[in-house]
Design an enzyme around this catalytic site. Structure first.
Site, short mmCIF file in Angstrom:
data_model
loop_
_atom_site.label_atom_id
_atom_site.label_comp_id
_atom_site.label_asym_id
_atom_site.label_seq_id
_atom_site.Cartn_x
_atom_site.Cartn_y
_atom_site.Cartn_z
CE1 TYR A 1 3.18 12.87 11.75
CE2 TYR A 1 5.08 13.54 10.45
CZ TYR A 1 3.77 13.12 10.53
OH TYR A 1 3.04 12.94 9.38
CD GLU B 1 -2.64 -1.24 2.60
OE1 GLU B 1 -3.64 -1.96 2.66
OE2 GLU B 1 -2.21 -0.59 3.59
N PRO B 2 1.59 1.53 -1.06
CG PRO B 2 2.45 1.69 -3.23
CD PRO B 2 1.74 0.75 -2.30
CB CYS C 1 -1.33 32.76 17.06
SG CYS C 1 -1.90 34.24 16.23
#
Length: 463
Positions: A364, A320-321, A391
């Protein structure tokens, strides 16, 4: 004063932060072909993608702007299809990376199936004309309505993620008089060497049914015992942005043991083994993605060896690329608004987008490559941080990079490898309209998803 003129002041600090990246050894205008779309080049110093100048794109569509190289996307999709075509294997494009009607059509036209993980993604794929039988459906908490829609339209594969889903899907299948073909998602306990937020096969997380606790084997028992579900295989996904197949080897070994256990206990030989996706792409120089053919040969060798060792026939392999196809095809264009020198540290280059169009750095710590795109420059390198207009102090697109020291207001900069998980994770934080997504090909650009307007933002606000 020209748009690139600045008040006098230090543009390249003599004392750099302790953790600063080394000065670049390459020309700042250089485009690493492993990172940028295949059609990206400089013409008169200006970046072009798909034969279109970035200044033309900015003028016609505005900024921020997602530009997608259609030929690059199609070529990568085709390469994966060809890599697995010599054996009984299937390639699903992982729609969560980037899904629009045009993108779904491209993937389908290049011979790929598509996996979706919500009613919305399912609706897009169906609207694009993808046959339901060529769709797979994921999700750790599929609603009754989502499962009902999948069963009703005849989605080809449903990946079961919990005991509750087995009961829910069994009831729905009985109501519709259907027998959907399903796979059980197995948490194999493989610790992928990636960020915690995108590692998906260790036991302590939300996806799948753990192999180590016996939950996966119990799920298989329940599906086999059901009257309205047809178990055809197992599914595993160990994480994302992975550069080697080592983890897949461990996962395949453990999955094969489960296949053996299923055959021994139930006399059933499952015909499919889906190893998921997650193989990485190059975001910065030094990233080393593998070619689809290398990946295919490695995965097929691993599974075949394990099946032969356990006396099992070779199952049909699926992968599943998503990022590996869409990621390198995408570039995000921004216009610089403010350059702020923080003496002794770096320069903050602020653009007209930010975490609302690319949350990955804040989420991340993703890394990116960025260049001055609208013109040539022979200015000295300037340690920079590419930041947005939101902000939040964490509103960073590229944490550390070098840009030419004369970068200023009105310049266009381009961030590479943004085709995956930028458009699909975009938000309206600070009520910024989401950018347009355009396809570029053979000197032409066309809108795939139009830019949001203030009217769009207010339309759902009923006051």
């Amino acid at each position: 004063m020209s748009r690139n003129a600045h008040p006098a002041g230090p543009r390249h600090a003599e004392v750099l932060p302790e953790d600063h990246p080394p000065l670049p050894s390459h020309d700042l205008t250089e485009l690493d072909p492993v990172i940028w779309p295949t059609t990206a080049k400089r013409v008169g110093g200006e970046l072009t993608i798909g034969g279109v100048r970035v200044s033309e794109l900015a003028e016609q569509f505005g900024t921020p702007l997602y530009a997608l190289d259609e030929d690059d996307f199609r070529t990568r999709a085709r390469d994966y299809q060809l890599a697995f075509s010599d054996v009984d294997a299937e390639v699903y494009y992982a729609g969560k990376a980037l899904l629009t009607k045009a993108v779904a059509r491209w993937a389908h036209e290049e011979g790929l199936k598509i996996d979706v993980c919500s009613a919305g993604e399912l609706a897009v794929a169906l609207a694009a004309g993808v046959p339901p039988a060529r769709l797979g459906m994921h999700g750790n908490n599929k609603s009754r309505a989502e499962l009902a829609r999948a069963v009703d339209v005849g989605v080809g594969r449903i990946v079961i993620d919990s005991f509750a889903e087995i009961e829910r899907l069994e009831q729905i299948a009985a109501e519709y008089g259907r027998t959907p073909e399903v796979l059980v998602r197995v948490t194999t306990g493989v610790e992928a060497h990636t960020h915690e937020f995108v590692a998906t096969a260790h036991d302590d997380q939300k996806f799948g049914l753990a192999l180590s606790s016996g939950a996966a084997a119990e799920a298989v028992r329940r599906v086999i015992a059901s009257r309205h579900l047809n178990l055809v295989g197992l599914h595993s996904h160990i994480g994302s942005q992975i550069f080697t197949t080592d983890g897949f080897e461990v996962a395949a070994r453990r999955l094969t043991r489960l296949l053996t256990q299923i055959h021994t206990e139930h006399g059933v030989v499952l015909s499919e083994l889906n190893l998921g996706g997650g193989l990485g792409i190059a975001y910065v120089t030094g990233d080393t993605p593998q070619e689809p053919k290398t990946i295919a040969d490695s995965l097929l060798t691993i599974v075949q060896r394990e099946c032969e060792a356990n006396g099992l026939p070779m199952p049909r392999i699926a992968v599943e690329p998503g990022r590996a196809i869409a990621g390198p095809a995408g570039v995000t264009l921004y216009e610089v608004g403010t350059v702020k020198d923080v003496e002794g540290l770096r320069s903050y280059v602020s653009v007209d987008g930010g975490m609302s169009d690319n949350i990955r750095t804040a989420l991340y710590g993703a890394e990116y490559t960025c260049v001055l795109a609208s013109r040539a420059s022979d200015a000295s390198p300037m340690l920079s941080r590419l930041v947005g207009k939101h902000c939040e102090s964490g509103d960073m697109i590229v944490r550390d990079l070098y840009l030419p020291a004369d970068v200023g207001a009105g310049d266009l900069v381009a961030v590479a490898a943004t085709g995956a998980y930028c458009h699909s994770m975009a938000s309206n934080y600070n009520y910024l309209p989401r950018p347009a997504l355009v396809a570029v090909r053979e000197g032409r650009a066309r809108t795939l998803v139009r830019r949001e307007t203030e009217e769009d933002l207010l339309r759902l606000d009923v006051g």
